[in-house]
Structures are given as C-alpha cells and as structure tokens.
Enzyme design. Structure first.
Site: not given
Ligand SMILES: C[S@@+](CC[C@H](N)C(=O)[O-])C[C@H]1O[C@@H](n2cnc3c(N)ncnc32)[C@H](O)[C@@H]1O
Length: 283
Positions: A181, A123-124
């Site tokens: 996204d 996860e960024i």
C-alpha cells in the site's frame, strides 16, 4: 442468512456463499490430502464474494491471533503434509514469506518453483485471507495425485507488528513486498511497510545472504523503499544483472494480482532487491 434477506439480494448471495465456504474451510483447512483420493474436486473461490475495503489500518488493534513465540506456532495446521507424525516434528520450516500477499497469486506461482520450501503469505484483511485459504484448499484437493500446493499457506496477521512472534532469528531466506500500500499522503508515510525500524525487524528474521524483494508501480514509494533499504547497515542492493537472472524476480513481475492490473494498464513496475548482510561483530 440474516432474517429479512432474500437470495436475490446480491449481499445475501454473498453471505450465503461466505457461510458455505466458511463451513468447508473449517472442515478442510488443516486436512492432510489423501493422495489416493482424486475424486473430490473443489471449485476455486470466486473473488467477488470476498470483497473488502481496500485498506486496513495497520495501527488498529485487530483481533489477531499470534503465537507467544515462534516455538509455540502450530505449523502442522498450515502445512499438514510436512508434519511427521512419528517424530511429532515438522520436516521443514517456513523460509519464504510474502508480506501483504493479497489474493495469493505470488504464492501460487512460487509453489512449483520451490517444491521443497515452505512459503507463507501474511495478509491483514480477513476476507482476502479467507479467499487465499479457499484457493489453496481447492488447489490442494484438485492436485491430490501430485501433492502440489502443499508447500504454500496463508495466515491473517499484521506483519508490521508480530513477525518475530512467528519467525526465529535468521529463519527466512526470502521476503517479498509486492505492490505494498503506497500511503501517498505525507502524514501517512509512517504506515508504510518499509521503515527504518521495521527493516531492523526484517533483518532479524532474515538469514545472512537472504533477499528482500520489492516491486511497486508507484515511483515515489519505490524511491522511499530504496532509500530506507540503502541507508540500513544490514542491507545491500543487488545489481540489475542479478535481478535479470533471478527466477523470483521474473515470477514477482507477473504473478501477483496487482502486478497483472498494472500490466493491463501498461504501467511501470519498479523493482529493487536487497541482500541481508552479515551482522557485524561488536568488539
Ligand atoms: C496493494 S495490495 C498488494 C497485494 C499483493 N502483494 C499483490 O501484489 O497483488 C497490499 C496488501 O497488503 C496487505 N497489508 C497491508 N498492510 C499489511 C500488514 N501490516 N500486514 C499484512 N498485510 C498487510 C493489504 O491488506 C493488501 O492486501
């Protein structure tokens, strides 16, 4: 807490909560759970204290930590229960990756389905990663007697940049891309997590016969992912019959936070799964 803040101020409450959790996290993140000690219950983290902007630019130079090569990765820090102190080696390696895992719902539901596999969320966003770490710490501590949730972990990373730093060639069996996204505008399409170039990287870390799972509520993104995967020579679409009988597809439909949101709004969910084909021999 910063000077001038009062505890009645919601942002200071958040700061105080985060600071406390950060302290606990430092202490408990890499700890091997004592299966005899079932007294230390830990509260599950509260999502509202981890709010962050919805998007993080995958092309920015975030201050990310990543190993020089997969052999340098200290997996024992993420999965202490799978580290054999007598040999100094891990007893398992990560074979399932949830790319852009968000708040970690898929990891939590996959964990009991694959107790013998190591599952990693990447996860960024910092606060979202912290939330998942705190969620896993609490689940491990609260299930000490059964050693559940030892097989899931999360790390902060940009999957569009550093995957081959973490995984050896053909290491992974499954890669999940759940509600990525959508980057709706045409000029932003290059930021989508499935592109020709990235697919070659995903094919590199996936073993032959491994599976890429995709799900989204955005039809245009579904068509985009499908098109790129269909055009790539190392992937082949799996049939809808295959999807129907696969346990992970059923979990993926309902487990993730985005998936639950879509279900509440009675939106569509588009699924496409692809098999990693054998690499052709060059004569
Ligand atoms: C719409 S959310 C979906 C989260 C989760 N998969 C779900 O279904 O609930 C997309 C997530 O991917 C993360 N993300 C976007 N680009 C990423 C990248 N390059 N590397 C890792 N994570 C990324 C975002 O921060 C966000 O949490």
């Amino acid at each position: 807490m910063k000077a001038g803040m009062s505890l009645d101020d919601p942002s200071s409450k958040r700061q105080a909560y985060r600071a406390k959790k950060q302290e606990d996290r430092q202490e408990m993140k890499h700890v091997k759970i004592d299966t005899q000690n079932t007294a230390n219950k830990v509260d599950l983290p509260r999502k509202r204290f981890y709010r962050q902007r919805a998007h993080s630019n995958p092309f920015s130079d975030h201050q990310l930590e990543y190993p020089l090569s997969p052999g340098d990765m200290e997996w024992k820090l993420l999965y202490p229960a799978f580290y054999d102190e007598s040999t100094g080696l891990m007893t398992k390696q990560v074979t399932i990756a949830d790319i852009g895992c968000g708040f970690g719902g898929l990891l939590v539901d996959l964990s009991p389905q694959f107790p013998d596999k190591l599952i990693l969320g990447m996860e960024i966003r910092v606060q979202v990663t912290n939330y998942v770490e705190d969620r896993i710490i609490a689940l491990r501590a609260n299930n000490a007697e059964t050693s559940a949730y030892q097989n899931i972990s999360v790390l902060r990373g940009n999957a569009m940049k550093f995957l081959p730093n973490f995984f050896h060639k053909a290491q992974l069996e499954k890669m999940f891309f759940c509600f990525p996204d959508p980057h709706f505008k045409q000029r932003k399409h290059k930021a989508r997590i499935i592109t020709n170039t990235l697919l070659s990287e995903y094919a590199y870390v996936l073993k032959e016969g491994g599976v890429v799972y995709t799900i989204t509520d955005v039809e245009d993104l579904h068509n985009w992912m499908k098109k790129h995967l269909e055009e790539h020579p190392l992937f082949e679409r799996l049939s809808s019959q295959w999807e129907e009988q696969d346990a992970c597809v059923q979990i993926m439909r309902n487990a993730t936070e985005e998936g639950k949101k879509v279900a509440r709004k009675q939106g569509d969910k588009f699924i496409a799964c692809f098999k990693r084909l054998p690499t052709p021999t060059i004569i």
